[in-house]
Motif scaffolding. Structure first.
Motif, mmCIF file in Angstrom:
data_model
loop_
_atom_site.group_PDB
_atom_site.id
_atom_site.type_symbol
_atom_site.label_atom_id
_atom_site.label_comp_id
_atom_site.label_asym_id
_atom_site.label_seq_id
_atom_site.Cartn_x
_atom_site.Cartn_y
_atom_site.Cartn_z
ATOM 1 N N SER A 227 0.421 -4.126 -8.090
ATOM 2 C CA SER A 227 -0.720 -3.679 -7.459
ATOM 3 C C SER A 227 -0.736 -2.090 -7.164
ATOM 4 C CB SER A 227 -0.963 -4.477 -6.212
ATOM 5 O OG SER A 227 -0.301 -3.802 -5.192
ATOM 6 N N THR A 228 0.164 -1.637 -6.905
ATOM 7 C CA THR A 228 0.199 -0.046 -6.714
ATOM 8 C C THR A 228 -0.024 0.600 -7.888
ATOM 9 O OG1 THR A 228 1.961 -0.038 -4.996
ATOM 10 C CG2 THR A 228 1.946 1.963 -6.083
ATOM 11 N N SER B 124 -3.994 0.379 -9.006
ATOM 12 C CA SER B 124 -4.866 1.088 -8.115
ATOM 13 C C SER B 124 -4.703 2.600 -8.234
ATOM 14 C CB SER B 124 -4.396 0.933 -6.627
ATOM 15 O OG SER B 124 -3.101 1.315 -6.214
ATOM 16 N N ASN B 125 -3.343 2.922 -8.624
ATOM 17 C CA ASN B 125 -2.989 4.393 -8.829
ATOM 18 C C ASN B 125 -3.609 4.912 -10.115
ATOM 19 O OD1 ASN B 125 -1.872 6.004 -6.770
ATOM 20 N ND2 ASN B 125 -0.506 6.690 -8.159
ATOM 21 N N ASP C 95 -1.555 -7.151 -12.079
ATOM 22 C CA ASP C 95 -2.779 -6.821 -11.080
ATOM 23 C C ASP C 95 -3.729 -5.737 -11.870
ATOM 24 O OD1 ASP C 95 -4.331 -6.014 -9.066
ATOM 25 O OD2 ASP C 95 -2.690 -6.541 -7.588
ATOM 26 N N GLY C 96 -5.023 -5.774 -11.435
ATOM 27 C CA GLY C 96 -6.013 -4.802 -11.985
ATOM 28 C C GLY C 96 -6.476 -5.277 -13.342
ATOM 29 N N ASN D 280 -9.836 -3.919 -13.855
ATOM 30 C CA ASN D 280 -9.932 -2.526 -14.197
ATOM 31 C C ASN D 280 -10.029 -2.514 -16.055
ATOM 32 O OD1 ASN D 280 -9.668 -1.487 -11.793
ATOM 33 N ND2 ASN D 280 -7.295 -1.324 -12.051
#
Length: 357
Positions: free
Chosen positions: A122-123, A126-127, A248-249, A252
């Motif tokens: 997840s980090t 999001s980054n 995650d993502g 995106n």
């Protein structure tokens, strides 16, 4: 009109470097072909529009740019991204404020748990605005950190196995006899004495040496059955090339114009969930011992040839190794993605070192 033969790519001169960098940077941001006029207007290149057009044509002849359809602009090819990453990239690092924030987030999760891997994915998502990926640290021979037995029905329990590197397995276990939670707690305590910090072979030996009269007769029967189920779970885990993939993502990636059809993204993730392919990726990244970047057609599966993967290993070679990384369209923010993956893999290394220490 006959195509000009493609020239061999060597080191570009400084003007060509600057223009290729500008094309990649602008295309990553805009997702639209980049024209010479846009480059002259937005970047301080110090050359005329005619010179920019000439250099763009030269970069296209080298195979670093392409000219889609009848558009007046150009877009980078896989080779153009590769040159950008290898030859034009400076030493990219994550801003200190981002580093502190990520360290703080990892400080809030349970030590040596699956939350590590979920947070890593997840980090990174999001980054970077891509899909974040993480595999658990896979040991050659797993060792148990904790075992629990949770009553589901009179003769059915959930066997919960937590391995030292953080992976958790939950298995429905047939008890064959009636047992309440108090009895299962006693059996779990006995099983922990036998199993904690041991491999499957060591636990097997301990079960073979189990003395008669260890608890009540029912306790012993439950202990032996749970121990055998634990052994089967551990041997299956040890035999697998790769354990769980955390991601995650996904949204995106779906939001990128390259993937206006969700079917494309589904095929990408299906390819990535292939255990043989994922296992070979982890093995090659672990063997390299450093960050690896797979751009477009450098990916072997056809379904993966419109995306880039940036993966870095973490852990201890010979003990437990996993990977973290990102997946996105070839038009991804490489500086941010590379810096983020390198930092998170380094942080995961620190966590694993602390675990083994």
């Amino acid at each position: 009109m006959a195509r000009r033969p493609r020239r061999t790519i060597g080191a570009l001169d400084s003007r060509s470097d600057a223009i290729l960098r500008a094309v990649v940077d602008r295309y990553v941001t805009s997702a639209t072909p980049v024209s010479s006029g846009a480059l002259v207007a937005e970047y301080s290149l110090g050359v005329s529009s005619a010179t920019v057009r000439s250099i763009l044509a030269d970069l296209e002849s080298l195979g670093l740019l392409t000219h889609p359809h009848t558009s007046a602009g150009r877009v980078p090819t896989d080779a153009g991204y590769r040159y950008y990453v290898q030859a034009l990239a400076q030493e990219w690092s994550l801003p200190s404020v981002d580093q502190r924030m990520i360290r703080h987030q990892f400080g809030q999760v349970e030590f040596a748990s699956e939350q590590w891997f979920r947070l890593a994915a997840s980090t990174l998502a999001s980054n970077t605005g891509t899909a974040g990926l993480a595999t658990s640290a896979k040991p050659i021979a797993a060792r148990v950190r904790r075992v629990d037995l949770v009553s589901v029905q009179d003769r059915l329990a959930l066997l919960v196995v937590v391995f030292r590197e953080g992976t958790t397995k939950q298995i429905l276990h047939n008890l064959h006899i009636d047992a309440d939670q108090d009895q299962l707690n006693r059996v779990a305590n006995l099983l922990n004495v036998l199993a904690v910090n041991r491999t499957a072979d060591q636990i097997d030996g301990a079960l073979q040496d189990l003395p008669a009269g260890e608890g009540t007769t029912d306790d012993v029967e439950l202990l032996v059955r749970a121990g055998e189920r634990l052994l089967r779970t551990m041997r299956e885990f040890d035999a697998s090339a790769i354990d769980d993939l955390f991601s995650d993502g996904l949204l995106n990636v779906i939001a990128a114009p390259e993937f206006d059809r969700s079917e494309k993204v589904r095929r990408v993730f299906e390819a990535l969930e292939n255990r043989a392919y994922l296992g070979s990726l982890v093995e090659s990244v672990a063997r390299a011992g450093t960050i690896q970047i797979f751009i477009g057609h450098e990916n072997r599966p056809l379904e993966m040839q419109e995306v880039s993967l940036i993966l870095a290993p973490y852990g201890r070679v010979g003990r437990a190794v996993g990977v973290v990384g990102v997946l996105g369209p070839t038009r991804m923010p490489y500086p941010q993605a590379i810096a983020s993956v390198e930092f998170v893999s380094g942080l995961m290394n620190e966590l694993v070192e602390h675990l083994y220490a």
